[in-house]
Design an enzyme around this catalytic site. Structure first.
Site, PDB file in Angstrom:
ATOM      1  CB  CYS A 108      -1.029   2.404   0.076  1.00 47.87           C
ATOM      2  SG  CYS A 108      -0.622   0.700   0.454  1.00 47.87           S
ATOM      3  CG  HIS A 232      -1.712   4.602   3.318  1.00 48.06           C
ATOM      4  ND1 HIS A 232      -2.739   3.692   3.211  1.00 48.06           N
ATOM      5  CD2 HIS A 232      -0.562   3.872   3.344  1.00 48.06           C
ATOM      6  CE1 HIS A 232      -2.234   2.469   3.177  1.00 48.06           C
ATOM      7  NE2 HIS A 232      -0.919   2.546   3.263  1.00 48.06           N
ATOM      8  CG  ASN A 262      -1.530  -0.808   4.875  1.00 51.25           C
ATOM      9  OD1 ASN A 262      -2.353  -0.510   4.002  1.00 51.25           O
ATOM     10  ND2 ASN A 262      -0.241  -0.591   4.731  1.00 51.25           N
TER      11      ASN A 262
END
Ligand SMILES: CC(C)(COP(=O)(O)OP(=O)(O)OC[C@H]1O[C@@H](n2cnc3c(N)ncnc32)[C@H](O)[C@@H]1OP(=O)(O)O)[C@@H](O)C(=O)NCCC(=O)NCCS
Length: 313
Positions: A108, A232, A262
């Site tokens: 990520c 993020h 996500n």
């Protein structure tokens, strides 16, 4: 050697799964998911290469560049279409790019890694880069596992970055990894994602606050100078905790996770592109990017936002 952002776009697959959909098939509920994560819906069923091609094509159209003049593709992904060859090679062919292409996996944090790598290659001979973060986490998420199925999803975001010009693209960068935490988030070959959520949460807040502190100091920039923070998009509570510790306002923070979940490498560029599309970014604005993820990796950068040629925003 300067570099400048001249185009941007994002892509998500059409299938949307809401919390109500999950509630119907898993032992979970909308209140738990919303309170603990801030996620209300996510897009699934995507294929990394297709999301990459779509976002890349639209970003190049916005920048008004001929694909054959793009001589560098840096694709950040944790979910390549196959093990060999790199997904970037089929994307390179499909988009009609020239020059080099490679995949980069820093989970990520990968999009920020990719931006830093592309910027440095633009400083050593490459002329025009496509930097794309793209993941289809739904493919490696057990849709029957409530601890991960509510979180992980698919999406991509792309930037066109052109070398040259007087201004540097990046004012500061901070990349790192703590491999001793590698088993906190993992998916073994052919397996599903496994995560120790609590511990990841605890470390994420600390890592992001420290890393952001380092880039601010390096760039000699104050938080007040940042137009938009694109963190993020893992969990709204993590973003709120980070902002509370930094003393940074949520109003200047880009949040899309409520509708995207996500999306790993896709998450920071999805947030950035959404902020730009909402008119929250102007040519020359400073953006703060910060990601963390499996590895555990982290990456922060302060970048100067741009505009398509001839169309200063
Ligand atoms: C995953 C996360 C939302 C879980 O929230 P949490 O408050 O830590 O919750 P826990 O995992 O401790 O679980 C609390 C309870 O909820 C239950 N639970 C877990 N998932 C659930 C779900 N989807 N629906 C309902 N209950 C759930 C657990 O089984 C546990 O039940 P118990 O108390 O009876 O044992 C949170 O830890 C998190 O966001 N972590 C960071 C994850 C992250 O950022 N990952 C990406 C890194 S790139």
């Amino acid at each position: 050697m300067g570099a400048r952002i001249t185009g941007w776009a994002s892509a998500v697959p059409p299938t949307v799964v809401t919390n109500a959909d999950l509630e119907a098939r898993l032992d979970t509920n909308d209140a738990w998911i919303t309170e603990r994560t801030g996620i209300r819906a996510r897009h699934v069923g995507g294929v990394t290469s297709a999301l990459t091609v779509e976002s890349g094509r639209r970003a190049m159209a916005m920048a008004g560049v001929d694909p054959a003049s793009v001589d560098l593709l840096v694709l950040s992904t944790t979910t390549p279409d196959q093990v060999v060859p790199a997904t970037s090679s089929s994307v390179h062919h499909e988009l009609g790019l020239s020059g080099a292409a490679f995949d980069l996996n820093a989970a990520c944090a990968g999009f920020v890694y990719a931006l830093v790598v592309a910027d440095s290659l633009l400083g050593s001979g490459f002329r025009r880069a496509l930097v794309i973060g793209s993941d289809a986490l739904s493919a490696i998420t057990d849709q029957q596992d409530r601890s991960t199925a509510v979180l992980f999803a698919d999406g991509a975001g792309a930037l066109v970055v052109e070398g040259g010009g007087p201004e540097p693209l990046l004012l500061a960068q901070d990349l790192g990894v703590d491999g001793s935490a590698a088993r906190l988030i993992y998916s073994d070959r052919g397996g599903y994602m496994v995560m120790e959520g609590r511990e990841v949460y605890r470390r994420a807040v600390r890592i992001v606050v420290e890393s952001v502190g380092r880039v601010l100091e390096q760039a000699k920039v104050k938080l007040d100078d940042i137009a938009v923070f694109a963190p993020h998009q893992a969990n709204l509570r993590i973003i709120e905790a980070v902002n509370a510790r930094l003393g940074f306002p949520m109003e200047k923070t880009a949040v899309v996770l409520d509708r995207t979940g996500n999306t790993s490498s896709g998450s920071i560029p999805l947030a950035l592109v959404a902020a730009a599309e909402q008119g929250r970014l102007r040519d020359g604005d400073l953006v703060l990017l910060s990601g963390f993820g499996a590895g555990m990796t982290w990456a922060s950068a302060i970048a100067r936002w741009g505009a398509p040629p001839g169309r200063p925003a």
